[in-house]
Motif scaffolding. Sequence first.
Motif, mmCIF file in Angstrom:
data_model
loop_
_atom_site.group_PDB
_atom_site.id
_atom_site.type_symbol
_atom_site.label_atom_id
_atom_site.label_comp_id
_atom_site.label_asym_id
_atom_site.label_seq_id
_atom_site.Cartn_x
_atom_site.Cartn_y
_atom_site.Cartn_z
ATOM 1 N N LEU A 43 -21.748 4.357 -0.261
ATOM 2 C CA LEU A 43 -20.953 4.954 -1.426
ATOM 3 C C LEU A 43 -19.965 4.225 -2.183
ATOM 4 N N THR A 44 -19.778 4.213 -3.542
ATOM 5 C CA THR A 44 -18.915 3.304 -3.979
ATOM 6 C C THR A 44 -18.129 4.061 -5.039
ATOM 7 N N ILE A 45 -16.977 3.430 -5.025
ATOM 8 C CA ILE A 45 -15.905 3.910 -6.334
ATOM 9 C C ILE A 45 -15.618 3.056 -7.075
ATOM 10 N N GLU A 46 -16.001 2.909 -8.460
ATOM 11 C CA GLU A 46 -15.205 2.097 -9.470
ATOM 12 C C GLU A 46 -13.974 2.651 -9.734
ATOM 13 N N PHE A 47 -12.774 2.074 -9.821
ATOM 14 C CA PHE A 47 -11.724 2.907 -9.765
ATOM 15 C C PHE A 47 -10.851 2.061 -10.761
ATOM 16 N N PHE A 48 -10.841 0.867 -11.229
ATOM 17 C CA PHE A 48 -10.024 0.329 -12.313
ATOM 18 C C PHE A 48 -10.925 -0.670 -13.005
ATOM 19 N N MET A 49 -10.881 -0.783 -14.574
ATOM 20 C CA MET A 49 -11.293 -1.762 -15.289
ATOM 21 C C MET A 49 -10.419 -1.948 -16.472
ATOM 22 N N THR A 50 -10.689 -3.284 -16.755
ATOM 23 C CA THR A 50 -9.663 -3.757 -17.797
ATOM 24 C C THR A 50 -10.305 -3.047 -19.205
ATOM 25 N N PRO A 51 -9.451 -2.886 -20.299
ATOM 26 C CA PRO A 51 -9.900 -2.370 -21.433
ATOM 27 C C PRO A 51 -10.980 -2.936 -22.132
ATOM 28 N N THR A 52 -11.775 -2.097 -22.858
ATOM 29 C CA THR A 52 -12.884 -2.808 -23.346
ATOM 30 C C THR A 52 -12.476 -3.951 -24.439
ATOM 31 N N PRO B 119 -4.046 -7.997 -4.875
ATOM 32 C CA PRO B 119 -2.857 -8.184 -4.395
ATOM 33 C C PRO B 119 -1.742 -6.994 -4.490
ATOM 34 N N VAL B 120 -1.007 -6.838 -3.275
ATOM 35 C CA VAL B 120 -0.568 -5.582 -3.243
ATOM 36 C C VAL B 120 1.152 -6.058 -2.879
ATOM 37 N N VAL B 121 2.169 -5.519 -3.584
ATOM 38 C CA VAL B 121 3.592 -5.866 -3.359
ATOM 39 C C VAL B 121 4.115 -5.066 -1.909
ATOM 40 N N THR B 122 4.994 -5.393 -1.365
ATOM 41 C CA THR B 122 5.421 -4.858 -0.227
ATOM 42 C C THR B 122 5.688 -3.330 -0.427
ATOM 43 N N SER B 123 6.279 -3.007 -1.396
ATOM 44 C CA SER B 123 6.784 -1.634 -1.551
ATOM 45 C C SER B 123 5.588 -0.552 -1.855
ATOM 46 N N PHE B 124 4.454 -1.256 -2.298
ATOM 47 C CA PHE B 124 3.153 -0.373 -2.558
ATOM 48 C C PHE B 124 2.247 -0.571 -1.231
ATOM 49 N N VAL B 125 2.502 -1.340 -0.351
ATOM 50 C CA VAL B 125 1.877 -1.319 1.009
ATOM 51 C C VAL B 125 2.485 -0.249 1.683
ATOM 52 N N LYS B 126 3.816 -0.407 1.700
ATOM 53 C CA LYS B 126 4.570 0.815 2.390
ATOM 54 C C LYS B 126 4.188 2.304 1.963
ATOM 55 N N LYS B 127 3.939 2.493 0.614
ATOM 56 C CA LYS B 127 3.444 3.432 -0.022
ATOM 57 C C LYS B 127 2.161 3.940 0.464
ATOM 58 N N LEU B 128 1.274 2.966 0.663
ATOM 59 C CA LEU B 128 -0.116 3.370 1.014
ATOM 60 C C LEU B 128 -0.078 3.737 2.557
ATOM 61 N N ILE B 129 0.890 3.372 3.190
ATOM 62 C CA ILE B 129 0.877 3.531 5.018
ATOM 63 C C ILE B 129 1.470 5.166 4.844
ATOM 64 N N LEU C 275 -3.448 1.971 -6.304
ATOM 65 C CA LEU C 275 -3.984 0.517 -6.240
ATOM 66 C C LEU C 275 -4.208 0.477 -7.855
ATOM 67 N N ARG C 276 -4.456 1.542 -8.577
ATOM 68 C CA ARG C 276 -4.580 1.492 -10.090
ATOM 69 C C ARG C 276 -3.290 0.820 -10.644
ATOM 70 N N HIS C 277 -2.231 1.329 -10.295
ATOM 71 C CA HIS C 277 -0.845 0.972 -10.530
ATOM 72 C C HIS C 277 -0.779 -0.376 -10.651
ATOM 73 N N GLN C 278 -0.982 -0.610 -9.158
ATOM 74 C CA GLN C 278 -0.701 -2.281 -8.786
ATOM 75 C C GLN C 278 -1.839 -3.000 -9.819
ATOM 76 N N CYS C 279 -2.886 -2.625 -9.938
ATOM 77 C CA CYS C 279 -3.636 -3.414 -10.779
ATOM 78 C C CYS C 279 -3.346 -3.408 -12.113
ATOM 79 N N VAL C 280 -2.603 -2.751 -12.822
ATOM 80 C CA VAL C 280 -2.170 -2.697 -14.224
ATOM 81 C C VAL C 280 -1.273 -3.925 -14.270
ATOM 82 N N ILE C 281 -0.322 -3.913 -13.145
ATOM 83 C CA ILE C 281 0.659 -4.849 -13.022
ATOM 84 C C ILE C 281 0.199 -6.352 -12.876
#
Length: 595
Positions: free
Chosen positions: A204-213, A289-299, A388-394
């Motif tokens: 089972l696979t989820i495509e969750f972020f892609m760059t604009p066309t 790559p995920v910054v410290t604050s986002f890792v804490k939010k994931l937890i 993760l999408r938020h982090q991917c945009v950054i």
Amino acid sequence: MKGKSMISKLRLKFAGKSWNDTFQLVRRCMEKTRDESKPCEPLVRSLERLQDEFNVSSMNTMRHRLEIIAKQQGMGFHITDNTCYLTADLFYLEVVLVACGGVEEVKVAPQGAPPASSESLLQLLRSKNFAEFSMKLSSLFTQYNIPGDSETKLKLFASLQHLGKDLQQLSHLPRTQKDCDPQMDMVNNGRIGCLIAGKDDSPLTIEFFMTPTDLKKSDSQATDPRSAVHVAQVTVGVSDLAHKLQMASVIPQPPQLDPQGYPVFLPLVEGPHETLPACFLLKLQPPVPVVTSFVKKLIQITDVTVADVDLQWAPLPQHLMRGSASANHHGETLDEQDTVFTVPLPGGVMHSYIVPGAAWQAPAQRATLMDSVPFTHPAHVPAALELLRHQCVINALLRSCVTSQSARPGSVCDLRFEVLPESDTSFSVTFHPPGTDSLAVLLVNVCDSHQISCRLFGAGPCDLSMDEHVSTVMTRCLSVPVTLSSLYSQLGERPSASLSPARPAATEAANDHSSPSSAAVTEANGTVTESQGAAVAGDSSSVSGSACYAMSVANDELLPEINTSPAANLYTFSAEDVDVFSQWMSSNGELSKLS
């Protein structure tokens, strides 16, 4: 001498032998190894090399080839008549052969399910693409490689199937389309992205972020192909702690939706569940790559602790540079910490981006490369993927500055920019506006995965329409160079004017506070979190903080206009500029961390 003589005799003896005779000899030697679980490695390598040279033209040869591949993957191998079976604990592969060495059918049978035909595996064997077949089989083996004893494996496999059904139901919930491109809209705005239902030969696979066309199709700058589409495979993994996992659906029927349009999930304790030494995993491809604050939010979202020993921390730009092969070749070290990247754009324009290492060493900018996110409940998936999408945009915005193509021979850098962090979700770009001796600052705040707010300071009269235009361009293309190229063109078309005219500060403050870039952001799971940011400190005539640093380059690196104007005040910010800057930062939650 005796050994050399023996080798010579062996060469003479087998000089006239066919490949088939040599192949059979190596197989007989392997069968005589004392430890059947660990055959002689040199013989295995020899057999593999022979396989590459040997033409598969008979059923017997195909059997031997499949047997070698099965052993390479740690699988069992059995033969009955014209059918080969490659077996593992939770699945087996059934390959039906024909007399000439061809393949009639390939079936995959998961535990407790009837065999199902696999067209992809069949075509690989028919085309004799054994290397790709072996890689596909390895992925399949990993998919079903569930930890534990036989009883635990069966329970985890059943739990994973129930999770998959809930995620499929979640992905089909109605929603409003936001993007004109259906595929882009499903991936970036779907409840959980674009869910590709798992088959017997794929997870089972989820495509969750892609760059604009428009960015992917643009030739303006190189993009890392691995970062174009981000995928999460849903699987299970071993855990040091036992977790409650579902053994039935946790979405009541008919589903009751909350105000955000998500189903109201049942707690695990209210339905069938098992406590097992494992958890579900979102295996990220490529790692993010995920910054410290986002890792804490994931937890906080998943309530599953990620062991810090498994995380490798480094400044965010370092992870982005490592993930881009082109950046490693075209980055120029300015000193021990600062790096300069050259980005060519259409029309022969060249941008130079300076990334000061010292500024990105701040704790808020430390990041780790996450290849999996553990969780225990399907309700965790939408919120985790949105984060993760938020982090991917950054990451996409910053990567556009550190991913570069080789410059054309004789090309000269036209514009220089410095990229500095402001908070975990915002950064600034300092540059030299056209026709002035001052430096301007573009503040970029990534409010969430769908909204980017930009404000321009020090580049002439206040123009909210300019800020809105820049924000729109950056949101659409997710490229700092493309956005700044558009901004620079518009600034060049402006009539010459005072750099710091009187600004309607009160009006701008009201506009800022009424804008949608609020500090409170509602996440996918319905919780409300505040954006974290950096503060601005200073008096009424100057702005302190990284947004107003001069570009950290040597004098000979600056543009000629700056070098020939040593007495010019590079920062012509008025008191009104400072007020507007402070109000903007406050409205975006940037003053909360350093006040």
